[in-house]
Design an enzyme around this catalytic site. Structure first.
Site, PDB file in Angstrom:
ATOM      1  N   LYS A 157      52.037  37.428  37.448  1.00  0.00           N
ATOM      2  CA  LYS A 157      51.362  36.689  36.376  1.00  0.00           C
ATOM      3  C   LYS A 157      52.241  36.462  35.150  1.00  0.00           C
ATOM      4  CE  LYS A 157      46.668  38.135  37.606  1.00  0.00           C
ATOM      5  NZ  LYS A 157      45.431  38.801  37.139  1.00  0.00           N
ATOM      6  N   ASN A 208      47.223  33.099  35.577  1.00  0.00           N
ATOM      7  CA  ASN A 208      46.777  33.316  36.951  1.00  0.00           C
ATOM      8  C   ASN A 208      46.454  32.003  37.645  1.00  0.00           C
ATOM      9  OD1 ASN A 208      44.342  32.685  35.655  1.00  0.00           O
ATOM     10  ND2 ASN A 208      43.155  33.958  37.066  1.00  0.00           N
ATOM     11  N   ALA A 211      45.618  49.295  29.391  1.00  0.00           N
ATOM     12  CA  ALA A 211      46.318  48.297  28.583  1.00  0.00           C
ATOM     13  C   ALA A 211      47.331  47.504  29.408  1.00  0.00           C
ATOM     14  CB  ALA A 211      47.025  48.977  27.407  1.00  0.00           C
ATOM     15  N   GLY A 212      47.112  47.456  30.741  1.00  0.00           N
ATOM     16  CA  GLY A 212      47.987  46.673  31.597  1.00  0.00           C
ATOM     17  C   GLY A 212      47.659  45.192  31.510  1.00  0.00           C
ATOM     18  N   TYR A 236      36.349  45.752  41.585  1.00  0.00           N
ATOM     19  CA  TYR A 236      35.270  45.273  42.454  1.00  0.00           C
ATOM     20  C   TYR A 236      35.485  45.616  43.926  1.00  0.00           C
ATOM     21  CZ  TYR A 236      38.071  41.153  43.817  1.00  0.00           C
ATOM     22  OH  TYR A 236      39.041  40.320  44.317  1.00  0.00           O
ATOM     23  N   GLY A 246      32.286  44.952  38.446  1.00  0.00           N
ATOM     24  CA  GLY A 246      33.425  44.048  38.388  1.00  0.00           C
ATOM     25  C   GLY A 246      33.284  42.761  39.167  1.00  0.00           C
TER      26      GLY A 246
END
Length: 289
Positions: A80, A101, A141-142, A234, A255
């Site tokens: 990304k 994305n 925080a990724g 998810y 999710g």
């Protein structure tokens, strides 16, 4: 004799580039919705792992897709950030996030978008309508964490405290997003118990809880029925965090919505057609049943 010409569906070809993407439900959601919209919709998996490739091969893969007449590409981990350098233009949100994305091929130009943040925000608006965003705590925080934090701030959060095992990564998120959100105070968290004691809600944006990373991202005793809890994992849809939060009495967002709504927005960008979001949600639920 019927002389009316047969209606030929408009053809559309897109793909998903990433590593280990074989279980992604995004292609199936796109193709089914394409059928409903009278499109001949082809969606290819371009898996770095199965092809023995790496992020360094991304420029060639994007060139190849464009040369083959793709309408666009979805981009996922670990590509990304690298994809940002391969487009001619970024949407305003993608500029802020420095991560894309979705790439749309428009004539001779490549336009980069980020639909992850919008997907989370749309899911949140539907699933946690009316909750307070005065004080929010976020774990992670990724790349996904940056998109989700941007969404939370866009929705009106007044305070967002970021926790990550890598404090430098949490600081980088704060420094990246604070200039774009003057109305929200970003900070790096150090005492999770104290932060949750005064928070309105908790956002979880780490891999913990995924099938490959089972478990809880925090001590379950820190949860309280005062909190709302939003999950981005998810696979599985019912993570340990989701289970514990529901048992505690929290309002909970799983999710699944983020996964669906990022695809909803990408479909619209690729096709110019606004898809039926509820129909895509039903299809998503049937796929994971």
């Amino acid at each position: 004799m019927n002389t009316q010409a047969a209606i030929v569906p408009r053809q559309l070809h897109v793909g998903l580039i990433g590593a280990g993407i074989g279980r992604s439900l995004t292609p199936a959601m796109h193709m089914r919705e394409g059928e409903h919209c009278d499109l001949s919709y082809r969606y290819d998996f371009i898996d770095l792992d199965t092809r023995g490739l790496s992020v360094s091969d991304l420029p060639a893969l994007v060139d190849e897709a464009e040369a083959q007449g793709f309408a666009g590409l979805n981009i996922t981990h670990p590509c990304k950030q690298a994809a940002v350098a391969l487009v001619d233009e970024l949407s305003p949100d993608a500029q802020t996030l420095r991560s894309i994305n979705t790439v749309v091929f428009q004539g001779n130009r490549r336009i980069g978008h980020n639909t992850d943040w919008w997907g989370f925000a749309e899911s949140f608006r539907r699933g946690l309508a009316g909750v307070s965003l005065a004080r929010v705590v976020q774990l992670g925080a990724g790349g996904a964490g940056v998109a989700v934090a941007h969404a939370v701030a866009e929705m009106g959060a007044q305070s967002l405290e970021i926790f990550d095992l890598d404090t430098l990564r949490a600081r980088a998120l704060v420094d990246q997003l604070q200039p774009a959100h003057a109305a929200c105070r970003f900070s790096v968290g150090h005492d999770l118990a104290a932060a949750l004691d005064v928070a309105d809600g908790l956002v979880h944006a780490t891999p913990t809880g995924m099938a490959a990373h089972p478990g809880l991202p925090l001590d379950a005793q820190l949860l309280s029925d005062r909190l709302w809890v939003a999950e981005i994992v998810y696979f599985p849809i019912e993570t340990e965090l989701v289970k514990c939060a529901r048992q505690t009495g929290c309002r909970v967002l799983d999710g699944g919505g983020m996964a669906v709504f990022q695809a909803v927005k990408a479909f619209e960008l690729f096709t110019g057609i606004r898809p039926a979001a509820e129909r895509m949600m039903r299809h998503f639920n049937s796929l994971r049943a």
